[in-house]
Write a protein that holds these residues in place. Structure first.
Motif, mmCIF file in Angstrom:
data_model
loop_
_atom_site.group_PDB
_atom_site.id
_atom_site.type_symbol
_atom_site.label_atom_id
_atom_site.label_comp_id
_atom_site.label_asym_id
_atom_site.label_seq_id
_atom_site.Cartn_x
_atom_site.Cartn_y
_atom_site.Cartn_z
ATOM 1 N N GLN A 1 48.671 9.859 54.596
ATOM 2 C CA GLN A 1 49.795 8.946 54.766
ATOM 3 C C GLN A 1 49.313 7.536 55.063
ATOM 4 O OE1 GLN A 1 52.994 10.653 56.927
ATOM 5 N NE2 GLN A 1 53.921 8.691 57.464
ATOM 6 N N GLN A 2 49.957 6.554 54.438
ATOM 7 C CA GLN A 2 49.595 5.154 54.617
ATOM 8 C C GLN A 2 50.420 4.528 55.743
ATOM 9 O OE1 GLN A 2 47.031 3.822 52.735
ATOM 10 N NE2 GLN A 2 46.851 5.948 52.014
ATOM 11 N N GLY A 3 49.983 3.364 56.190
ATOM 12 C CA GLY A 3 50.740 2.608 57.178
ATOM 13 C C GLY A 3 50.646 3.137 58.585
ATOM 14 N N LEU A 4 49.568 3.863 58.897
ATOM 15 C CA LEU A 4 49.348 4.406 60.234
ATOM 16 C C LEU A 4 48.024 3.880 60.784
ATOM 17 C CD1 LEU A 4 50.413 8.128 59.604
ATOM 18 C CD2 LEU A 4 51.702 6.371 60.842
ATOM 19 N N PRO A 5 47.843 3.897 62.105
ATOM 20 C CA PRO A 5 46.585 3.398 62.664
ATOM 21 C C PRO A 5 45.387 4.192 62.158
ATOM 22 C CG PRO A 5 47.865 4.585 64.327
ATOM 23 C CD PRO A 5 48.755 4.392 63.152
ATOM 24 N N GLU A 6 44.273 3.513 62.015
ATOM 25 C CA GLU A 6 43.046 4.158 61.561
ATOM 26 C C GLU A 6 42.093 4.440 62.712
ATOM 27 O OE1 GLU A 6 41.332 1.953 58.385
ATOM 28 O OE2 GLU A 6 43.133 2.046 57.134
#
Length: 295
Positions: free
Chosen positions: A164-169
């Motif tokens: 999933q994109q748009g989450l903290p890394e």
């Protein structure tokens, strides 16, 4: 149960009130996982059978563990600390520590399985001698119980959907996503307390299986969890999740007893110190890392 515990009913009433408030915030997420009495009377877990019981030290009680059996309250949905194994027996790090404590004082271990939110009430009311299920030492619970010396520590990590994109890394980036994320946490956990203190939006679960399911379904954005529990879930279930870099908080685990029951606390502490010295706790942690249940 041990002397003096009965008079702590007022603490139980306070705790039950708190528990009711927590229950009402779960949005229907709670489920009853209490096991049958027959299960709680079963014998040794798999690791106990592998442990050299003949080499177990014998300790002199301070008067705390002087009755048979030693009753341990647990919630059996928290691998690798407590879970039901494939032989339908209680198993895990905390079960084996409890078994060893009972062994060194020459008493039997009796396990009482209940919801995680009931554990503190069980010891303050005298229903159980001690409680364990990956319980973290915290200021919030310290008002109601006394904690043993810690037997293990681990990090609270951040788990997100794998692709999933748009989450903290990394955990360091969590703050920058504060206004747009809903976090899943276990009831009464260090992560639960941390989210409340830091003002994050969160959903609290008594059923960790449901928590992970909600994360995979995208109904929550991430989960804050003990590193071992997160690793166990991902590996055992081939879950499409990942632990991002860094940690939110380091936490220490201990057994909980009723407030002021110093004799029992001294007995438990003495046994834990023996297990630290002879390597048994390290043995249990190493054996159970990554082990759990696919229920």
């Amino acid at each position: 149960m041990k002397k003096g515990q009965k008079r702590r009913r007022s603490l139980l009433l306070i705790w039950l009130g708190i528990n009711l408030i927590l229950t009402l915030t779960l949005s229907g997420c709670m489920a009853d996982h209490r096991q049958s009495a027959a299960l709680s009377d079963q014998g040794q877990s798999s690791q106990e059978e592998q442990t050299d019981a003949g080499g177990t030290e014998t300790l002199q009680t301070n008067g705390g563990i002087d009755e048979d059996p030693f009753v341990l309250a647990v919630s059996a949905k928290y691998p690798p600390y407590v879970f039901i194994n494939e032989d339908e027996k209680y198993d895990g790090i905390d079960i084996n520590i409890g078994w060893y404590i009972a062994k060194v004082y020459g008493v039997e271990l009796q396990v009482q399985d209940m919801e995680r939110g009931e554990l503190i009430g069980a010891v303050t009311s005298g229903e159980a001698d001690a409680a364990a299920s990956g319980i973290s030492i915290s200021e919030e619970l310290d008002e109601y119980v006394d904690f043993s010396v810690p037997y293990a520590s681990s990090s609270t990590v951040v788990v997100v959907p794998e692709h999933q994109q748009g989450l903290p890394e990394s955990a360091d980036e969590l703050e920058s996503f504060k206004e747009q994320m809903v976090i899943g946490v276990e009831d009464d956990s260090t992560a639960y307390e941390w989210c409340r203190e830091q003002g994050y939006e969160y959903v609290s679960f008594s059923d960790t299986d449901m928590m992970w399911e909600k994360l995979e379904d995208g109904e929550i954005d991430c989960v804050l969890s003990n590193q071992y529990e997160a690793k166990t879930h991902i590996e055992e279930n081939a879950a499409p999740l990942k632990i991002i870099d860094g940690e939110v908080k380091l936490r220490e685990y201990a057994f909980a007893v009723a407030k002021g029951n110093q004799e029992l606390l001294d007995d438990i502490n003495a046994a834990i110190e023996v297990m630290k010295e002879n390597g048994k706790i390290d043995e249990f942690i190493k054996y159970y890392s990554g082990k759990g249940t696919n229920e």
